[in-house]
Design a protein around this motif. Sequence first.
Motif, PDB file in Angstrom:
ATOM      1  N   ARG A 187       7.378  -2.755   9.749  1.00  0.00           N
ATOM      2  CA  ARG A 187       6.681  -1.643   9.083  1.00  0.00           C
ATOM      3  C   ARG A 187       7.141  -0.317   9.655  1.00  0.00           C
ATOM      4  NH1 ARG A 187       2.622   1.289  10.773  1.00  0.00           N
ATOM      5  NH2 ARG A 187       1.848  -0.160  12.351  1.00  0.00           N
ATOM      6  N   ARG A 188       7.221  -0.241  10.966  1.00  0.00           N
ATOM      7  CA  ARG A 188       7.663   0.995  11.616  1.00  0.00           C
ATOM      8  C   ARG A 188       9.130   1.288  11.319  1.00  0.00           C
ATOM      9  NH1 ARG A 188       4.636   0.196  17.460  1.00  0.00           N
ATOM     10  NH2 ARG A 188       2.569   0.856  16.741  1.00  0.00           N
ATOM     11  N   ARG A 189       9.952   0.248  11.286  1.00  0.00           N
ATOM     12  CA  ARG A 189      11.376   0.442  10.977  1.00  0.00           C
ATOM     13  C   ARG A 189      11.544   1.069   9.594  1.00  0.00           C
ATOM     14  NH1 ARG A 189      15.407  -1.237   8.251  1.00  0.00           N
ATOM     15  NH2 ARG A 189      14.308  -2.871   7.156  1.00  0.00           N
ATOM     16  N   GLN A 190      10.661   0.689   8.683  1.00  0.00           N
ATOM     17  CA  GLN A 190      10.699   1.232   7.328  1.00  0.00           C
ATOM     18  C   GLN A 190       9.948   2.562   7.217  1.00  0.00           C
ATOM     19  OE1 GLN A 190       9.731  -1.576   4.200  1.00  0.00           O
ATOM     20  NE2 GLN A 190      10.582  -3.269   5.384  1.00  0.00           N
ATOM     21  N   ASN A 191       9.459   3.063   8.338  1.00  0.00           N
ATOM     22  CA  ASN A 191       8.694   4.325   8.368  1.00  0.00           C
ATOM     23  C   ASN A 191       7.485   4.289   7.440  1.00  0.00           C
ATOM     24  OD1 ASN A 191      10.337   5.716  10.280  1.00  0.00           O
ATOM     25  ND2 ASN A 191      11.861   5.986   8.668  1.00  0.00           N
ATOM     26  N   LEU A 192       6.783   3.159   7.445  1.00  0.00           N
ATOM     27  CA  LEU A 192       5.585   3.015   6.633  1.00  0.00           C
ATOM     28  C   LEU A 192       4.352   3.066   7.528  1.00  0.00           C
ATOM     29  CD1 LEU A 192       6.749   0.042   4.383  1.00  0.00           C
ATOM     30  CD2 LEU A 192       6.580   2.453   3.725  1.00  0.00           C
ATOM     31  N   THR A 193       3.301   3.641   7.010  1.00  0.00           N
ATOM     32  CA  THR A 193       2.036   3.655   7.734  1.00  0.00           C
ATOM     33  C   THR A 193       1.253   2.386   7.406  1.00  0.00           C
ATOM     34  OG1 THR A 193       0.811   4.745   5.955  1.00  0.00           O
ATOM     35  CG2 THR A 193       1.934   6.183   7.573  1.00  0.00           C
ATOM     36  N   GLN A 194       0.268   2.094   8.241  1.00  0.00           N
ATOM     37  CA  GLN A 194      -0.606   0.960   7.929  1.00  0.00           C
ATOM     38  C   GLN A 194      -1.290   1.185   6.589  1.00  0.00           C
ATOM     39  OE1 GLN A 194      -3.269   0.390  11.276  1.00  0.00           O
ATOM     40  NE2 GLN A 194      -1.947  -1.197  12.115  1.00  0.00           N
ATOM     41  N   ASP A 195      -1.693   2.420   6.314  1.00  0.00           N
ATOM     42  CA  ASP A 195      -2.358   2.707   5.040  1.00  0.00           C
ATOM     43  C   ASP A 195      -1.471   2.346   3.854  1.00  0.00           C
ATOM     44  OD1 ASP A 195      -4.666   3.594   6.244  1.00  0.00           O
ATOM     45  OD2 ASP A 195      -4.238   5.726   5.953  1.00  0.00           O
ATOM     46  N   GLN A 196      -0.200   2.701   3.929  1.00  0.00           N
ATOM     47  CA  GLN A 196       0.710   2.391   2.828  1.00  0.00           C
ATOM     48  C   GLN A 196       0.832   0.886   2.618  1.00  0.00           C
ATOM     49  OE1 GLN A 196       3.872   4.769   4.631  1.00  0.00           O
ATOM     50  NE2 GLN A 196       4.084   5.849   2.666  1.00  0.00           N
ATOM     51  N   VAL A 197       0.923   0.150   3.710  1.00  0.00           N
ATOM     52  CA  VAL A 197       1.138  -1.289   3.608  1.00  0.00           C
ATOM     53  C   VAL A 197      -0.112  -2.007   3.123  1.00  0.00           C
ATOM     54  CG1 VAL A 197       1.694  -3.400   4.885  1.00  0.00           C
ATOM     55  CG2 VAL A 197       3.005  -1.306   5.284  1.00  0.00           C
ATOM     56  N   TRP A 198      -1.277  -1.696   3.708  1.00  0.00           N
ATOM     57  CA  TRP A 198      -2.465  -2.441   3.272  1.00  0.00           C
ATOM     58  C   TRP A 198      -2.800  -2.146   1.818  1.00  0.00           C
ATOM     59  CZ3 TRP A 198      -6.959  -0.202   1.571  1.00  0.00           C
ATOM     60  CH2 TRP A 198      -7.315   1.057   2.040  1.00  0.00           C
ATOM     61  N   GLN A 199      -2.550  -0.912   1.381  1.00  0.00           N
ATOM     62  CA  GLN A 199      -2.825  -0.598  -0.016  1.00  0.00           C
ATOM     63  C   GLN A 199      -1.850  -1.311  -0.948  1.00  0.00           C
ATOM     64  OE1 GLN A 199      -2.838   3.695  -0.080  1.00  0.00           O
ATOM     65  NE2 GLN A 199      -4.852   3.801   0.864  1.00  0.00           N
ATOM     66  N   ALA A 200      -0.571  -1.326  -0.588  1.00  0.00           N
ATOM     67  CA  ALA A 200       0.439  -1.989  -1.419  1.00  0.00           C
ATOM     68  C   ALA A 200       0.213  -3.500  -1.451  1.00  0.00           C
ATOM     69  CB  ALA A 200       1.837  -1.669  -0.908  1.00  0.00           C
ATOM     70  N   SER A 245      -2.084 -16.607   2.504  1.00  0.00           N
ATOM     71  CA  SER A 245      -1.909 -15.706   1.360  1.00  0.00           C
ATOM     72  C   SER A 245      -1.847 -14.244   1.811  1.00  0.00           C
ATOM     73  CB  SER A 245      -3.031 -15.901   0.338  1.00  0.00           C
ATOM     74  OG  SER A 245      -4.289 -15.670   0.924  1.00  0.00           O
ATOM     75  N   THR A 246      -2.561 -13.907   2.866  1.00  0.00           N
ATOM     76  CA  THR A 246      -2.509 -12.543   3.404  1.00  0.00           C
ATOM     77  C   THR A 246      -1.132 -12.271   3.997  1.00  0.00           C
ATOM     78  OG1 THR A 246      -4.874 -12.567   3.859  1.00  0.00           O
ATOM     79  CG2 THR A 246      -3.553 -10.958   5.061  1.00  0.00           C
ATOM     80  N   LEU A 247      -0.613 -13.217   4.764  1.00  0.00           N
ATOM     81  CA  LEU A 247       0.740 -13.056   5.318  1.00  0.00           C
ATOM     82  C   LEU A 247       1.771 -12.935   4.205  1.00  0.00           C
ATOM     83  CD1 LEU A 247       0.953 -15.515   8.331  1.00  0.00           C
ATOM     84  CD2 LEU A 247       0.922 -13.023   8.384  1.00  0.00           C
ATOM     85  N   TRP A 269       5.705  -9.831   1.505  1.00  0.00           N
ATOM     86  CA  TRP A 269       6.282  -9.438   0.210  1.00  0.00           C
ATOM     87  C   TRP A 269       6.487  -7.921   0.164  1.00  0.00           C
ATOM     88  CZ3 TRP A 269       7.874 -12.106  -4.126  1.00  0.00           C
ATOM     89  CH2 TRP A 269       8.112 -11.340  -5.266  1.00  0.00           C
ATOM     90  N   VAL A 270       5.470  -7.186   0.548  1.00  0.00           N
ATOM     91  CA  VAL A 270       5.539  -5.727   0.516  1.00  0.00           C
ATOM     92  C   VAL A 270       6.652  -5.218   1.442  1.00  0.00           C
ATOM     93  CG1 VAL A 270       4.276  -3.632   1.208  1.00  0.00           C
ATOM     94  CG2 VAL A 270       3.152  -5.358  -0.200  1.00  0.00           C
ATOM     95  N   GLU A 321       9.228  -6.936   2.294  1.00  0.00           N
ATOM     96  CA  GLU A 321      10.462  -7.649   1.934  1.00  0.00           C
ATOM     97  C   GLU A 321      11.017  -8.441   3.120  1.00  0.00           C
ATOM     98  OE1 GLU A 321      13.278  -5.421  -0.510  1.00  0.00           O
ATOM     99  OE2 GLU A 321      11.729  -3.904  -0.786  1.00  0.00           O
ATOM    100  N   VAL A 322      10.108  -9.174   3.768  1.00  0.00           N
ATOM    101  CA  VAL A 322      10.467 -10.020   4.905  1.00  0.00           C
ATOM    102  C   VAL A 322      10.138 -11.471   4.550  1.00  0.00           C
ATOM    103  CG1 VAL A 322       9.954 -10.554   7.320  1.00  0.00           C
ATOM    104  CG2 VAL A 322       9.931  -8.191   6.555  1.00  0.00           C
ATOM    105  N   PRO A 323      11.144 -12.357   4.531  1.00  0.00           N
ATOM    106  CA  PRO A 323      10.847 -13.773   4.278  1.00  0.00           C
ATOM    107  C   PRO A 323       9.970 -14.340   5.396  1.00  0.00           C
ATOM    108  CG  PRO A 323      13.203 -13.323   4.071  1.00  0.00           C
ATOM    109  CD  PRO A 323      12.567 -12.098   4.657  1.00  0.00           C
ATOM    110  N   LEU A 324       9.020 -15.182   5.042  1.00  0.00           N
ATOM    111  CA  LEU A 324       8.140 -15.757   6.055  1.00  0.00           C
ATOM    112  C   LEU A 324       8.927 -16.474   7.150  1.00  0.00           C
ATOM    113  CD1 LEU A 324       5.019 -17.289   4.259  1.00  0.00           C
ATOM    114  CD2 LEU A 324       5.183 -15.230   5.642  1.00  0.00           C
ATOM    115  N   GLY A 325      10.013 -17.101   6.798  1.00  0.00           N
ATOM    116  CA  GLY A 325      10.822 -17.793   7.788  1.00  0.00           C
ATOM    117  C   GLY A 325      11.412 -16.876   8.836  1.00  0.00           C
ATOM    118  N   ASP A 326      11.531 -15.596   8.525  1.00  0.00           N
ATOM    119  CA  ASP A 326      12.074 -14.627   9.482  1.00  0.00           C
ATOM    120  C   ASP A 326      11.019 -14.107  10.448  1.00  0.00           C
ATOM    121  OD1 ASP A 326      14.442 -14.980   8.171  1.00  0.00           O
ATOM    122  OD2 ASP A 326      14.500 -12.985   7.260  1.00  0.00           O
TER     123      ASP A 326
END
Length: 76
Positions: free
Chosen positions: A26-39, A59-61, A66-67, A69-74
Amino acid sequence: MRDLPDDDTWITDRRRAIGDHLRQERRRQNLTQDQVWQAARVDRRTLQFVESGAEVKLSTLLRIAWVLEVPLGDLD
């Protein structure tokens, strides 16, 4: 096939590693927690729980991964 360890500390360690990985991404993408939880359409506190390594639903993970763009396996 391998046997489970005698205690469940490995589960806590893995959850923390997953939460750390998601936070770093999330930080690498310069996203805030607010942006991620809302998306991801999850509660703000839920995202905080995930990043801290708390136990959450698959389902939460999936939503958060998804938001970001990280595969769960990674996340391991």
